[in-house]
Design a protein around this motif. Structure first.
Motif, PDB file in Angstrom:
ATOM      1  N   GLY A 178      -1.251   1.515   3.338  1.00  0.00           N
ATOM      2  CA  GLY A 178      -1.719   2.878   3.571  1.00  0.00           C
ATOM      3  C   GLY A 178      -0.635   3.921   3.406  1.00  0.00           C
ATOM      4  N   SER A 179       0.583   3.491   3.101  1.00  0.00           N
ATOM      5  CA  SER A 179       1.680   4.428   2.849  1.00  0.00           C
ATOM      6  C   SER A 179       1.405   5.180   1.559  1.00  0.00           C
ATOM      7  CB  SER A 179       2.998   3.662   2.720  1.00  0.00           C
ATOM      8  OG  SER A 179       3.961   4.423   2.026  1.00  0.00           O
ATOM      9  N   ARG A 180       1.360   6.486   1.636  1.00  0.00           N
ATOM     10  CA  ARG A 180       1.073   7.268   0.427  1.00  0.00           C
ATOM     11  C   ARG A 180       2.196   7.137  -0.597  1.00  0.00           C
ATOM     12  NH1 ARG A 180      -0.150  12.878   3.090  1.00  0.00           N
ATOM     13  NH2 ARG A 180       1.400  12.047   4.538  1.00  0.00           N
ATOM     14  N   THR A 181       3.415   6.968  -0.132  1.00  0.00           N
ATOM     15  CA  THR A 181       4.534   6.739  -1.053  1.00  0.00           C
ATOM     16  C   THR A 181       4.306   5.461  -1.847  1.00  0.00           C
ATOM     17  OG1 THR A 181       6.100   7.880   0.391  1.00  0.00           O
ATOM     18  CG2 THR A 181       7.022   6.325  -1.205  1.00  0.00           C
ATOM     19  N   LEU A 182       3.926   4.387  -1.142  1.00  0.00           N
ATOM     20  CA  LEU A 182       3.705   3.115  -1.829  1.00  0.00           C
ATOM     21  C   LEU A 182       2.441   3.130  -2.681  1.00  0.00           C
ATOM     22  CD1 LEU A 182       4.835   0.417   0.765  1.00  0.00           C
ATOM     23  CD2 LEU A 182       5.970   1.096  -1.362  1.00  0.00           C
ATOM     24  N   ILE A 183       1.440   3.899  -2.275  1.00  0.00           N
ATOM     25  CA  ILE A 183       0.246   4.024  -3.118  1.00  0.00           C
ATOM     26  C   ILE A 183       0.628   4.604  -4.472  1.00  0.00           C
ATOM     27  CG2 ILE A 183      -1.897   5.331  -3.430  1.00  0.00           C
ATOM     28  CD1 ILE A 183      -2.415   4.935  -0.417  1.00  0.00           C
ATOM     29  N   ALA A 184       1.465   5.634  -4.474  1.00  0.00           N
ATOM     30  CA  ALA A 184       1.912   6.246  -5.734  1.00  0.00           C
ATOM     31  C   ALA A 184       2.729   5.251  -6.553  1.00  0.00           C
ATOM     32  CB  ALA A 184       2.739   7.495  -5.442  1.00  0.00           C
ATOM     33  N   VAL A 185       3.682   4.581  -5.912  1.00  0.00           N
ATOM     34  CA  VAL A 185       4.552   3.627  -6.612  1.00  0.00           C
ATOM     35  C   VAL A 185       3.750   2.456  -7.174  1.00  0.00           C
ATOM     36  CG1 VAL A 185       6.397   1.923  -6.275  1.00  0.00           C
ATOM     37  CG2 VAL A 185       6.626   4.221  -5.305  1.00  0.00           C
ATOM     38  N   PHE A 186       2.896   1.863  -6.340  1.00  0.00           N
ATOM     39  CA  PHE A 186       2.152   0.680  -6.771  1.00  0.00           C
ATOM     40  C   PHE A 186       1.040   1.013  -7.770  1.00  0.00           C
ATOM     41  CE2 PHE A 186       3.661  -1.629  -2.804  1.00  0.00           C
ATOM     42  CZ  PHE A 186       4.511  -2.468  -3.520  1.00  0.00           C
ATOM     43  N   SER A 187       0.524   2.218  -7.726  1.00  0.00           N
ATOM     44  CA  SER A 187      -0.448   2.621  -8.754  1.00  0.00           C
ATOM     45  C   SER A 187       0.220   2.563 -10.124  1.00  0.00           C
ATOM     46  CB  SER A 187      -0.957   4.029  -8.482  1.00  0.00           C
ATOM     47  OG  SER A 187      -1.731   4.070  -7.304  1.00  0.00           O
ATOM     48  N   HIS A 188       1.489   2.960 -10.175  1.00  0.00           N
ATOM     49  CA  HIS A 188       2.252   2.906 -11.422  1.00  0.00           C
ATOM     50  C   HIS A 188       2.565   1.463 -11.821  1.00  0.00           C
ATOM     51  CE1 HIS A 188       5.251   3.747 -14.479  1.00  0.00           C
ATOM     52  NE2 HIS A 188       6.177   3.116 -13.782  1.00  0.00           N
ATOM     53  N   LEU A 189       2.854   0.617 -10.831  1.00  0.00           N
ATOM     54  CA  LEU A 189       3.270  -0.758 -11.122  1.00  0.00           C
ATOM     55  C   LEU A 189       2.106  -1.713 -11.387  1.00  0.00           C
ATOM     56  CD1 LEU A 189       6.183  -1.202  -8.544  1.00  0.00           C
ATOM     57  CD2 LEU A 189       6.355  -0.750 -10.993  1.00  0.00           C
ATOM     58  N   GLY A 190       0.865  -1.284 -11.067  1.00  0.00           N
ATOM     59  CA  GLY A 190      -0.276  -2.118 -11.456  1.00  0.00           C
ATOM     60  C   GLY A 190      -1.234  -2.533 -10.367  1.00  0.00           C
TER      61      GLY A 190
END
Length: 294
Positions: A178-190
């Motif tokens: 639920g971390s918005r930072t990780l949502i952005a990062v992981f959306s890029h990573l797949g």
């Protein structure tokens, strides 16, 4: 339910433990979507967002199939570094045996998600390799601890370690991310599926998560999503208001990331979204191209 109050979500994840304890979901021939009054995707978890009260993987699968879930998450065993090596080995055998038995029983009746378990990189790679041999195409990656404690680099390393085994052609679900930072990062990573209880847990402690309101592209292109991304909410006061406020803020990140991927602007978005300190720490992992918008 929040989807009956104007907040659109692509999907809902509901706990198996809730289904067996709530009378509304007992002895019914209705689908889970009909019972919830929800027209998006419904994922039925195998437990209580973590360790389940249920021990029988067939009971979990039978409930998921009976309610016509879009995706059913397999019952597994959580494998932790704090456990003995012998216990980790026993739990890994259970994880893989459950995966094999349910895959054969299912015969493509519903879509199944296998969770990649393991207390370290080696165990996670082994688990991923064995699940891949069975033919799974949807994989859950447990990330809640990293998300909650802002362990961004550790989370990225774990995911890439598993992705290197499974490749780009499968679907990844960031479990508890639920971390918005990780949502952005992981959306890029797949990673393309995220779930979190953060929006209401924060509200339980009286918290409204930080407002982040801007356009992922730097300049709005007047898509219908732009209005939601650029809408600045009034500060919530009541518990219920904070729940909805927090959910909207998390949904904004999903929308921004989706828009940046669709417009081919993810590499420009991430430095702005993450800030210099976080971006510099993660930059070496972010050199890959974003996934296809499809």
């Amino acid at each position: 339910w929040f989807w009956k109050h104007g907040i659109k979500s692509d999907g809902v994840l509901i706990s198996y433990d809730v289904l067996i304890e709530d009378s509304r979901f007992q002895n019914t021939k209705k689908s889970i979507k009909n019972l919830l009054g929800f027209d998006g995707a419904v994922i039925i978890d195998s437990g209580g967002f973590g360790i389940s009260k249920e021990e029988d993987p067939i009971a979990v699968y039978t409930k998921q199939k009976a309610l016509n879930a879009d995706i059913g998450i397999l019952l597994d065993k959580v494998i932790l570094p704090s456990q003995s090596v012998a216990m980790q080995k026993i739990f890994m055998e259970i994880v893989l045996k459950n995966a094999e038995n349910i895959f054969k029983r299912n015969n493509n009746k519903i879509r199944l998600m296998a969770v990649v378990q393991g207390a370290d990189d080696k165990q996670q790679r082994y688990c991923a390799e064995e699940l891949k041999k069975l033919g799974y195409t949807i994989y859950g990656i447990p990330l809640s601890n990293f998300s909650k404690n802002r362990k961004y680099e550790e989370a990225v390393k774990k995911f890439l370690n598993i992705k290197n085994v499974l490749g780009d052609s499968v679907i990844f679900h960031g479990l508890g991310c639920g971390s918005r930072t990780l949502i952005a990062v992981f959306s890029h990573l797949g990673i393309s599926i995220f779930d979190s209880s953060n929006y209401y847990k924060a509200a339980m402690f009286g918290e409204a998560i930080k407002d982040i309101t801007f356009c992922a592209l730097g300049k709005s292109i007047n898509k219908k999503e732009c209005a939601s991304c650029l809408h600045k909410q009034s500060q919530p006061k009541t518990y219920e208001e904070k729940i909805f406020y927090n959910l909207v803020e998390i949904q904004k990140e999903i929308t921004r990331s989706r828009c940046a991927i669709e417009e081919g602007k993810m590499k420009e978005y991430l430095p702005v979204r993450l800030g210099k300190t976080v971006y510099n720490k993660l930059e070496k992992y972010l050199t890959i191209s974003s996934p296809s918008p499809s």
